[in-house]
Motif scaffolding. Sequence first.
Motif, PDB file in Angstrom:
ATOM      1  N   GLU A 142      -6.576   2.429   9.510  1.00  0.00           N
ATOM      2  CA  GLU A 142      -6.483   3.865   9.755  1.00  0.00           C
ATOM      3  C   GLU A 142      -7.727   4.411  10.452  1.00  0.00           C
ATOM      4  OE1 GLU A 142      -3.370   4.989   8.888  1.00  0.00           O
ATOM      5  OE2 GLU A 142      -3.288   2.851   8.479  1.00  0.00           O
ATOM      6  N   PHE A 183      -7.836   6.906  -0.888  1.00  0.00           N
ATOM      7  CA  PHE A 183      -6.681   7.617  -0.338  1.00  0.00           C
ATOM      8  C   PHE A 183      -7.070   8.313   0.969  1.00  0.00           C
ATOM      9  CE2 PHE A 183      -4.304  11.582   0.144  1.00  0.00           C
ATOM     10  CZ  PHE A 183      -2.983  11.129   0.115  1.00  0.00           C
ATOM     11  N   ASN A 186      -7.520   5.516   3.695  1.00  0.00           N
ATOM     12  CA  ASN A 186      -6.397   4.660   4.077  1.00  0.00           C
ATOM     13  C   ASN A 186      -5.050   5.358   4.239  1.00  0.00           C
ATOM     14  OD1 ASN A 186      -7.675   1.855   3.925  1.00  0.00           O
ATOM     15  ND2 ASN A 186      -8.174   2.670   1.901  1.00  0.00           N
ATOM     16  N   CYS A 187      -4.883   6.542   3.650  1.00  0.00           N
ATOM     17  CA  CYS A 187      -3.556   7.161   3.597  1.00  0.00           C
ATOM     18  C   CYS A 187      -3.450   8.513   4.278  1.00  0.00           C
ATOM     19  CB  CYS A 187      -3.105   7.324   2.137  1.00  0.00           C
ATOM     20  SG  CYS A 187      -3.224   5.828   1.133  1.00  0.00           S
ATOM     21  N   HIS A 191      -0.259  10.675   5.869  1.00  0.00           N
ATOM     22  CA  HIS A 191       0.481  11.330   4.789  1.00  0.00           C
ATOM     23  C   HIS A 191      -0.210  12.594   4.283  1.00  0.00           C
ATOM     24  CE1 HIS A 191       3.228   7.927   4.231  1.00  0.00           C
ATOM     25  NE2 HIS A 191       2.181   7.149   4.427  1.00  0.00           N
ATOM     26  N   LEU A 205       3.283  12.357  -0.250  1.00  0.00           N
ATOM     27  CA  LEU A 205       3.258  11.318  -1.280  1.00  0.00           C
ATOM     28  C   LEU A 205       3.275  11.868  -2.706  1.00  0.00           C
ATOM     29  CD1 LEU A 205       0.837   8.662   0.260  1.00  0.00           C
ATOM     30  CD2 LEU A 205       3.334   8.722   0.272  1.00  0.00           C
ATOM     31  N   ILE A 224       2.823  -1.737  -0.078  1.00  0.00           N
ATOM     32  CA  ILE A 224       1.577  -1.393   0.603  1.00  0.00           C
ATOM     33  C   ILE A 224       1.038  -2.588   1.387  1.00  0.00           C
ATOM     34  CG2 ILE A 224      -0.829  -0.729   0.222  1.00  0.00           C
ATOM     35  CD1 ILE A 224       0.199   0.975  -2.161  1.00  0.00           C
TER      36      ILE A 224
END
Length: 268
Positions: A142, A183, A186-187, A191, A205, A224
């Motif tokens: 990411e 989070f 990486n997310c 999201h 999420l 994941i």
Amino acid sequence: MKALILCAALLSSSPLYAAQLLIDLGSDSRTWQTEELLKHPEARDIRIKDDVSYKREMQYRAVPMAALLKGLKAEDHLQAVALDGFAAELNAAPLLNRKGAQAWLAIENPDKPWPSLAADKPSAGPFYLVWSNPAAGHISPEQWPFQVARIQRLAPVAERFPALGPDPKLAVDDPVNQGFALFQKNCLACHRLNGAGDSQFGPDLNIPYNPTEYFGSDFLKRYIRDPQSLRRWPQAKMPGFSNSVLPDGELELLLEYLRHMAGRKQIP
């Protein structure tokens, strides 16, 4: 981002296009043209092994990110916004490194366009944040945003989006807070959670359901690690997070955060 289209204006005068990249550091804002960046004093040809987007070795004309972020402090926070709504949250410290894992802004030359990312898809250009020796800095996929239109200095995520935050009574080093940091890394580029976040890319999420509520723990970890091993379709975009990128211990911390937030739903 209201200025997104302006930040990646396409000009018809070249065989492919020339583009603009806005770098807004708050006290200093500059719009860079493709030609300016290709001729930057620190621009050089680099080779990137195992490129995250192209899945092979690539060669680019690139400028060290440190050269474009002068005046930025290691504790500052940046966001890189792509044309498709991907919004990567980036701590400044790794971007300022000139040793170990080093960040580069790769610039697509309109006269020598990069290959497309897939059939019927554009390239990673016009601007792509790449890393040399990424393993030295534990750089995640990411942190390789492509088709970048705007890079801006912002307040930290927890300040901008309180709805993402764990219970404030938890200690700073609590596993849930450690998971929150993971989070963000990486997310959050793809999201939202509780409707909070800048990404236009992937599903929320936590609303209406958190993945820890409908996936068993083992299957969620498998998802994941290798999303298409559980859900396969041609347009799937979520990358897998290998153990080298997200070790088992960190994956468990990330799940601790998600489980915690399942009990902290906020309907936007």
